[in-house]
Motif scaffolding. Sequence first.
Motif, PDB file in Angstrom:
ATOM      1  N   ALA A 156      44.146  -2.913  76.759  1.00  0.00           N
ATOM      2  CA  ALA A 156      43.304  -3.679  77.883  1.00  0.00           C
ATOM      3  C   ALA A 156      44.046  -4.664  78.502  1.00  0.00           C
ATOM      4  CB  ALA A 156      41.987  -4.180  77.242  1.00  0.00           C
ATOM      5  N   CYS A 157      44.942  -5.712  77.991  1.00  0.00           N
ATOM      6  CA  CYS A 157      45.707  -6.504  78.612  1.00  0.00           C
ATOM      7  C   CYS A 157      46.673  -6.003  79.564  1.00  0.00           C
ATOM      8  CB  CYS A 157      46.039  -7.509  77.802  1.00  0.00           C
ATOM      9  SG  CYS A 157      45.012  -8.679  76.981  1.00  0.00           S
ATOM     10  N   THR A 169      46.413  -2.906  80.993  1.00  0.00           N
ATOM     11  CA  THR A 169      45.831  -2.511  82.424  1.00  0.00           C
ATOM     12  C   THR A 169      45.276  -3.632  83.232  1.00  0.00           C
ATOM     13  OG1 THR A 169      44.727  -0.884  80.899  1.00  0.00           O
ATOM     14  CG2 THR A 169      43.459  -1.230  82.900  1.00  0.00           C
ATOM     15  N   ALA A 170      44.707  -4.778  82.846  1.00  0.00           N
ATOM     16  CA  ALA A 170      44.307  -5.801  83.548  1.00  0.00           C
ATOM     17  C   ALA A 170      45.555  -6.383  84.339  1.00  0.00           C
ATOM     18  CB  ALA A 170      43.680  -7.051  82.787  1.00  0.00           C
ATOM     19  N   ARG A 229      46.122  -6.338  88.437  1.00  0.00           N
ATOM     20  CA  ARG A 229      46.610  -7.698  89.064  1.00  0.00           C
ATOM     21  C   ARG A 229      47.639  -7.467  90.018  1.00  0.00           C
ATOM     22  NH1 ARG A 229      44.972 -10.010  84.217  1.00  0.00           N
ATOM     23  NH2 ARG A 229      47.069 -10.004  83.584  1.00  0.00           N
TER      24      ARG A 229
END
Length: 81
Positions: A46-47, A49-50, A54
């Motif tokens: 998830a990190c 992907t974030a 960004r």
Amino acid sequence: MSPTCWRTWNYGSVRNLLTEWRATAASEAFLGALAPDAATRSRVAACRTAARLRLSAVYALRPRWRPLAVALFEDVLTEGG
């Protein structure tokens, strides 16, 4: 992890910063040294992907890198997250 997780690192290869093998090794070494617990390790995808979202937003504002922004964003969409 799936090979697509490493795609983010491969965009560094656009400027010949990292090969896929070195990016994978660096990521594994970082996580190995960090020795995260299961809860933290479960959030790594998830990190990533974030971070990719960004980066795509930042690159979208730079005309020279707009194609890279589109590629990053499309990769996130096709991976489903």
